[in-house]
Scaffold this motif. Structure first.
Motif: not given
Length: 134
Positions: A73-74, A78-79, A87-91
């Motif tokens: 679960g951890l 994490y993944v 993905s948000a940083n890339h955008q």
């Protein structure tokens, strides 16, 4: 009868004690106050400051929720979380240049509007003067 052993170790920090003594029944409604040794001059270039920030950021309820997860679960959390953050940083990086250009265009537009408003006030005052003399 032997006394129960304290969960607090001799080398525990205030942060360790803060998290180890948390119980939802006793302190669940109390405000979370980060337990840090961070100083105002610290930067996130230094490993110690980054580690201290991470260790004191999350409220004990969240720490306990994550602690209750099994290893799978951890790992999955994490993944998924890391993939979403990256993905948000890339955008954001992709849009940064466009956002900067839009901001610069907006600032030029505002400057032009302010100038036009000032010109209008001057023309209005001149008109009122001429009207009064007519």
């Amino acid at each position: 009868m032997p006394r129960p052993r304290s969960p607090i170790g001799a080398k525990d920090t205030m942060g360790d004690i803060y998290y180890k003594t948390y119980t939802e029944e006793q302190r669940g409604e109390a405000p979370h106050v980060s337990v840090w040794s961070l100083k105002q001059k610290d930067t996130f270039v230094e490993f110690g400051a980054c580690r201290d920030w991470f260790l004191g950021t999350f409220p004990p309820g969240e720490v306990n929720r994550e602690r209750a997860r099994n290893h799978e679960g951890l790992y999955r959390a994490y993944v998924v979380g890391d993939a979403n953050a990256r993905s948000a940083n890339h955008q954001i990086v992709r849009e940064w240049h466009t956002m900067y250009k839009e901001r610069a265009g907006f600032e030029k537009y505002m400057d032009r509007l302010l100038k036009e408003a000032q010109d209008f006030e001057q023309m209005k005052n001149k008109f009122l003067e001429e009207k009064a003399s007519f």
